[in-house]
Design an enzyme around this catalytic site. Structure first.
Site, PDB file in Angstrom:
ATOM      1  N   HIS A  38       0.858  -1.193   0.000  1.00  0.00           N
ATOM      2  CA  HIS A  38       0.000   0.000   0.000  1.00  0.00           C
ATOM      3  C   HIS A  38       0.889   1.236   0.000  1.00  0.00           C
ATOM      4  O   HIS A  38       2.086   1.149   0.285  1.00  0.00           O
ATOM      5  CB  HIS A  38      -0.914   0.016   1.228  1.00  0.00           C
ATOM      6  CG  HIS A  38      -0.137   0.129   2.502  1.00  0.00           C
ATOM      7  ND1 HIS A  38       0.395  -0.973   3.153  1.00  0.00           N
ATOM      8  CD2 HIS A  38       0.254   1.212   3.221  1.00  0.00           C
ATOM      9  CE1 HIS A  38       1.066  -0.565   4.225  1.00  0.00           C
ATOM     10  NE2 HIS A  38       1.000   0.755   4.287  1.00  0.00           N
ATOM     11  N   HIS A 108       5.658   6.305  -0.707  1.00  0.00           N
ATOM     12  CA  HIS A 108       6.424   5.108  -1.068  1.00  0.00           C
ATOM     13  C   HIS A 108       5.591   3.856  -0.816  1.00  0.00           C
ATOM     14  O   HIS A 108       4.590   3.902  -0.092  1.00  0.00           O
ATOM     15  CB  HIS A 108       7.734   5.039  -0.278  1.00  0.00           C
ATOM     16  CG  HIS A 108       7.518   4.854   1.191  1.00  0.00           C
ATOM     17  ND1 HIS A 108       7.167   5.898   2.032  1.00  0.00           N
ATOM     18  CD2 HIS A 108       7.591   3.751   1.964  1.00  0.00           C
ATOM     19  CE1 HIS A 108       7.042   5.438   3.256  1.00  0.00           C
ATOM     20  NE2 HIS A 108       7.283   4.135   3.248  1.00  0.00           N
TER      21      HIS A 108
END
Length: 166
Positions: A38, A108
């Site tokens: 995620h 990220h």
């Protein structure tokens, strides 16, 4: 009380492209399984799901969908991750509460963890994924996730989804 965070979840074909680029990662790093991949928008820590969901619904109401793309690998101390490109991602993260954290927001997707004192363990992966680029996708929802420690590791669950307007 579970720890909570908000996130964007990549579509299945993007997850498959990342997994294909990794191949058989082998030993040395503690790899995050693809079902946990995620892009965190904001971390809240232990909190009441209902209260945080109501707060987040208000903060995300009317927010536009965002274009997202995963790119080359990089590292933080002890973390191998993929860069996230998307010009509209930071405003969404700030609306979700990312500005409350002490460190700057760096979008990220965490791939693996390694001992901080052994940064070389991630070097070959950082180099091997230096040209990786996923397809772009439009993230049309953000999710509130719970993070709970269980025997065998940490489990993430989507507690609530919030639509982003197309």
């Amino acid at each position: 009380m579970p720890a909570l965070f908000s996130a964007l979840v990549p579509p299945d074909d993007v997850v498959e492209a990342v997994a294909e680029a990794l191949g058989d990662p082998g030993e040395g790093l503690r790899w995050e399984p693809p079902e946990r991949w995620h892009v965190t928008l904001a971390y809240y820590g232990p909190d009441d799901v209902g209260t945080r969901a109501a707060w987040l619904a208000e903060r995300l109401a009317g927010r536009p969908a965002v274009d997202v793309r995963l790119e080359k690998a990089a590292t933080f101390p002890g973390v191998l991750w993929l860069t996230v490109a998307g010009p509209d991602l930071t405003p969404l993260a700030l609306a979700a509460g990312a500005g409350a954290e002490a460190r700057p927001y760096v979008p990220h997707l965490t791939l693996a963890r390694f001992p901080r004192e052994e940064p070389g363990l991630a070097g070959r992966w950082e180099e091997g994924l230096s040209t990786f680029t996923s397809r772009s996708w439009k993230a049309t929802e953000a999710v509130l996730m719970t993070s709970e420690r269980e025997p065998g590791g940490t489990r993430y669950r989507v507690a609530r989804a919030f639509g982003l307007s197309g």
